[in-house]
Design a protein around this motif. Structure first.
Motif, PDB file in Angstrom:
ATOM      1  N   ILE A  62      84.658  83.558  93.035  1.00  0.00           N
ATOM      2  CA  ILE A  62      85.479  83.874  94.198  1.00  0.00           C
ATOM      3  C   ILE A  62      85.511  82.630  95.068  1.00  0.00           C
ATOM      4  N   LEU A  63      86.727  82.181  95.381  1.00  0.00           N
ATOM      5  CA  LEU A  63      86.922  80.959  96.153  1.00  0.00           C
ATOM      6  C   LEU A  63      87.522  81.287  97.508  1.00  0.00           C
ATOM      7  N   VAL A  64      87.186  80.471  98.498  1.00  0.00           N
ATOM      8  CA  VAL A  64      87.868  80.534  99.782  1.00  0.00           C
ATOM      9  C   VAL A  64      88.553  79.185  99.972  1.00  0.00           C
ATOM     10  N   ASP A  65      89.837  79.231 100.360  1.00  0.00           N
ATOM     11  CA  ASP A  65      90.560  77.979 100.532  1.00  0.00           C
ATOM     12  C   ASP A  65      90.421  77.468 101.962  1.00  0.00           C
ATOM     13  N   GLU A  66      91.033  76.343 102.242  1.00  0.00           N
ATOM     14  CA  GLU A  66      90.892  75.699 103.543  1.00  0.00           C
ATOM     15  C   GLU A  66      91.469  76.530 104.682  1.00  0.00           C
ATOM     16  N   TYR A  67      92.293  77.538 104.384  1.00  0.00           N
ATOM     17  CA  TYR A  67      92.890  78.397 105.410  1.00  0.00           C
ATOM     18  C   TYR A  67      92.169  79.736 105.539  1.00  0.00           C
ATOM     19  N   GLY A  68      91.119  79.930 104.735  1.00  0.00           N
ATOM     20  CA  GLY A  68      90.342  81.158 104.797  1.00  0.00           C
ATOM     21  C   GLY A  68      90.800  82.251 103.847  1.00  0.00           C
ATOM     22  N   PHE A  69      91.758  81.959 102.969  1.00  0.00           N
ATOM     23  CA  PHE A  69      92.221  82.961 102.010  1.00  0.00           C
ATOM     24  C   PHE A  69      91.270  83.008 100.816  1.00  0.00           C
ATOM     25  N   ILE A  70      91.086  84.216 100.284  1.00  0.00           N
ATOM     26  CA  ILE A  70      90.154  84.427  99.176  1.00  0.00           C
ATOM     27  C   ILE A  70      90.928  84.590  97.870  1.00  0.00           C
ATOM     28  N   HIS A  71      90.422  83.947  96.818  1.00  0.00           N
ATOM     29  CA  HIS A  71      91.049  83.963  95.496  1.00  0.00           C
ATOM     30  C   HIS A  71      89.981  84.218  94.437  1.00  0.00           C
ATOM     31  N   VAL A  72      90.389  84.785  93.317  1.00  0.00           N
ATOM     32  CA  VAL A  72      89.499  85.016  92.183  1.00  0.00           C
ATOM     33  C   VAL A  72      90.000  84.183  91.005  1.00  0.00           C
ATOM     34  N   VAL A  73      89.099  83.471  90.361  1.00  0.00           N
ATOM     35  CA  VAL A  73      89.452  82.646  89.203  1.00  0.00           C
ATOM     36  C   VAL A  73      89.486  83.529  87.963  1.00  0.00           C
ATOM     37  N   GLN A  74      90.603  83.483  87.241  1.00  0.00           N
ATOM     38  CA  GLN A  74      90.776  84.287  86.035  1.00  0.00           C
ATOM     39  C   GLN A  74      91.374  83.442  84.921  1.00  0.00           C
ATOM     40  N   TYR A  75      91.066  83.825  83.694  1.00  0.00           N
ATOM     41  CA  TYR A  75      91.663  83.157  82.542  1.00  0.00           C
ATOM     42  C   TYR A  75      92.966  83.870  82.219  1.00  0.00           C
ATOM     43  N   PHE A  76      94.051  83.111  82.112  1.00  0.00           N
ATOM     44  CA  PHE A  76      95.362  83.677  81.814  1.00  0.00           C
ATOM     45  C   PHE A  76      95.691  83.371  80.359  1.00  0.00           C
ATOM     46  N   GLN A  77      95.460  84.349  79.496  1.00  0.00           N
ATOM     47  CA  GLN A  77      95.578  84.184  78.048  1.00  0.00           C
ATOM     48  C   GLN A  77      96.944  83.686  77.577  1.00  0.00           C
ATOM     49  N   PRO A  78      98.075  84.215  78.102  1.00  0.00           N
ATOM     50  CA  PRO A  78      99.374  83.762  77.565  1.00  0.00           C
ATOM     51  C   PRO A  78      99.594  82.253  77.662  1.00  0.00           C
ATOM     52  N   ASP A  79      99.050  81.632  78.690  1.00  0.00           N
ATOM     53  CA  ASP A  79      99.213  80.186  78.857  1.00  0.00           C
ATOM     54  C   ASP A  79      97.951  79.402  78.518  1.00  0.00           C
ATOM     55  N   CYS A  80      96.882  80.094  78.131  1.00  0.00           N
ATOM     56  CA  CYS A  80      95.595  79.448  77.808  1.00  0.00           C
ATOM     57  C   CYS A  80      95.138  78.538  78.944  1.00  0.00           C
ATOM     58  N   ARG A  81      95.071  79.101  80.148  1.00  0.00           N
ATOM     59  CA  ARG A  81      94.646  78.314  81.302  1.00  0.00           C
ATOM     60  C   ARG A  81      94.013  79.230  82.343  1.00  0.00           C
ATOM     61  N   TYR A  82      93.290  78.599  83.269  1.00  0.00           N
ATOM     62  CA  TYR A  82      92.695  79.332  84.377  1.00  0.00           C
ATOM     63  C   TYR A  82      93.657  79.330  85.548  1.00  0.00           C
ATOM     64  N   ILE A  83      93.715  80.467  86.247  1.00  0.00           N
ATOM     65  CA  ILE A  83      94.533  80.566  87.439  1.00  0.00           C
ATOM     66  C   ILE A  83      93.695  81.203  88.546  1.00  0.00           C
ATOM     67  N   THR A  84      94.157  81.070  89.779  1.00  0.00           N
ATOM     68  CA  THR A  84      93.534  81.781  90.890  1.00  0.00           C
ATOM     69  C   THR A  84      94.477  82.892  91.309  1.00  0.00           C
ATOM     70  N   VAL A  85      93.913  84.055  91.558  1.00  0.00           N
ATOM     71  CA  VAL A  85      94.678  85.242  91.895  1.00  0.00           C
ATOM     72  C   VAL A  85      94.185  85.742  93.249  1.00  0.00           C
ATOM     73  N   VAL A  86      95.107  86.083  94.161  1.00  0.00           N
ATOM     74  CA  VAL A  86      94.679  86.646  95.439  1.00  0.00           C
ATOM     75  C   VAL A  86      93.979  87.971  95.172  1.00  0.00           C
ATOM     76  N   ILE A  87      93.021  88.319  96.020  1.00  0.00           N
ATOM     77  CA  ILE A  87      92.173  89.472  95.699  1.00  0.00           C
ATOM     78  C   ILE A  87      92.930  90.794  95.661  1.00  0.00           C
ATOM     79  N   GLU A  88      94.010  90.925  96.423  1.00  0.00           N
ATOM     80  CA  GLU A  88      94.773  92.184  96.368  1.00  0.00           C
ATOM     81  C   GLU A  88      95.303  92.418  94.953  1.00  0.00           C
ATOM     82  N   ALA A  89      95.843  91.385  94.341  1.00  0.00           N
ATOM     83  CA  ALA A  89      96.353  91.510  92.968  1.00  0.00           C
ATOM     84  C   ALA A  89      95.206  91.721  91.987  1.00  0.00           C
TER      85      ALA A  89
END
Length: 129
Positions: A62-89
């Motif tokens: 779980i990451l917090v960005d410079e503006y205070g928003f929280i994101h979760v790091v997830q692996y996105f299989q279709p593109d074979c890469r990691y992405i950050t997703v806002v916690i609501e999603a």
């Protein structure tokens, strides 16, 4: 080429396993002493990126960005890469790369926990940091 690093979450004991006497098969299955123990453990991989404090960022962090928003790091299989997703999603369980915060600069973020040890960080919304 970056090294492949991973950590193992013990789902039953709710702890990170530091004992790496496991065998990770090419198909992603985890073995210990010849037994498949995949269903009892969660394997999370290092993204190859460190946060602003030099801490390694892993899938599920779980990451917090410079503006205070929280994101979760997830692996996105279709593109074979990691992405950050806002916690609501992330909490909805219905996320894809359209929920990615594309302008987020990971190295400017800070790891504040992970979805395994710190589920309480997921209770608010993305601006609760």
């Amino acid at each position: 080429m970056r090294p492949t690093k991973y950590r193992i979450w013990d789902k039953e004991r709710k702890i990170w396993k530091e004992d790496y006497h496991y065998h990770l098969a090419p198909n992603g299955q985890l073995y210990y002493d010849g037994m498949n123990i995949t269903e009892h453990k969660e394997i999370v991989f290092w993204t190859g990126i460190n946060d602003r404090n030099g801490k390694e960022i892993y899938e599920g962090d779980i990451l917090v960005d410079e503006y205070g928003f929280i994101h979760v790091v997830q692996y996105f299989q279709p593109d074979c890469r990691y992405i950050t997703v806002v916690i609501e999603a992330f909490k909805s369980g219905n996320w894809d790369d359209s929920h990615e915060h594309e302008d987020l600069v990971w190295v400017e973020c800070k790891v504040i926990g992970n979805i395994y040890e710190n589920p309480e960080l997921l209770k608010g919304d993305s601006k609760d940091a």
